[in-house]
Enzyme design. Structure first.
Site, PDB file in Angstrom:
ATOM      1  N   HIS A 131       2.585 -11.477  14.208  1.00 42.57           N
ATOM      2  CA  HIS A 131       3.665 -11.994  15.039  1.00 42.57           C
ATOM      3  C   HIS A 131       3.463 -13.461  15.401  1.00 42.57           C
ATOM      4  CE1 HIS A 131       7.294 -11.583  17.118  1.00 42.57           C
ATOM      5  NE2 HIS A 131       7.026 -10.575  17.916  1.00 42.57           N
TER       6      HIS A 131
ATOM      7  N   THR B 170       0.853  -1.191   0.000  1.00 44.33           N
ATOM      8  CA  THR B 170       0.000   0.000   0.000  1.00 44.33           C
ATOM      9  C   THR B 170       0.886   1.236   0.000  1.00 44.33           C
ATOM     10  OG1 THR B 170      -1.780   1.165   1.174  1.00 44.33           O
ATOM     11  CG2 THR B 170      -0.202  -0.013   2.528  1.00 44.33           C
TER      12      THR B 170
END
Length: 268
Positions: free
Chosen positions: A239, A187
């Site tokens: 994560h 993006t």
């Protein structure tokens, strides 16, 4: 975005259960007294409702973390200036920054395959394909069309694909197939002037790269203070599947490829 994205847009957001409403309900917004009644109201479109729902789901269902780095864009800008005319004559499209980032991203994904993966139940699925979603802002909302097999595309092929999607976005002709799949997303908030941001994941993907504005800054090169066109980049990642080490190494690899674009020819 998943394959059923457009179907969800047509149908509107999923109905909430009573339990969900109880846990997610928030007090109605009360306008401050200083507004003196000056305001407008309009219903959210189905597209905006679906986007809002998916963004909340992404934050609530992942252990999202963001790491940053900065890139000296001098080499890329020099190549663009030198080759832009020949490039346009050969491919019929302009040479932009995004093709450099797409090719550098593919190289980084090959070097750090943990970033090119997603969680499916209790399994980690690592992809050997390089289908890169490019976030596109339209009048109706955010779309993420997918460029297929970017590892096999030339710079011209990448730019041609981006140009085609840009036209589809402007005319509202993006299809389900254009949005289906994708192993990684890029993006670019820099086109609107963003200096730094933390992009939100595009599930089920495990990472998303955020590009930002190019700004001339004083930096130290070979113990000398010089002015260079610099860009901050951000990698948001899940994560649960990507460790901090892999995230940092991914951005370092990306930085090295863009600061020395010859590496992209050798896929180092």
């Amino acid at each position: 975005m998943t394959a059923d994205f457009i179907e969800e847009i047509k149908a509107g957001p999923k109905k909430e259960t009573v339990e969900t409403k109880k846990t997610a309900a928030a007090p109605s917004a009360t306008p401050p007294a200083s507004t003196s009644g000056k305001m407008t109201r309009k219903k959210m479109s189905n597209l905006r409702k679906v986007i809002a729902q998916r963004l909340v789901e992404a934050k609530n269902s992942t252990a999202m973390l963001t790491t940053f780095n900065e890139i000296d864009m001098s080499a890329v800008m020099e190549i663009r200036t030198k080759e832009k005319d020949n490039f346009q004559k050969r491919y019929g499209v302009k040479l932009g920054f995004m093709s450099f980032f797409v090719k550098a991203t593919v190289a980084a994904l090959k070097a750090i395959p943990e970033v090119n993966a997603y969680i499916d139940g209790e399994e980690i699925v690592t992809l050997q394909s390089y289908d890169i979603g490019i976030a596109v802002s339209t009048e109706k909302g955010l779309m993420v069309p997918v460029l297929r097999s970017c590892d096999e595309k030339s710079f011209g092929g990448v730019e041609a694909g981006l140009e085609e999607y840009a036209k589809k976005a402007r005319t509202g002709t993006i299809t389900v197939d254009d949005l289906r799949g994708g192993s990684f997303t890029i993006t670019n908030g820099g086109v609107f002037g963003s200096l730094l941001s933390t992009p939100i994941l595009n599930p089920p993907q495990s990472a998303i790269l955020g590009m930002h504005a190019i700004v001339k800054r004083a930096v130290v090169v070979n113990d000398q203070i010089v002015i260079r066109p610099m860009m901050y980049v951000a990698l948001s990642y899940d994560h649960r599947i990507v460790d901090g080490k892999e995230a940092v190494l991914f951005l370092v690899h990306l930085k090295q490829s863009l600061e020395d674009p010859a590496r992209l020819l050798l896929d180092l």
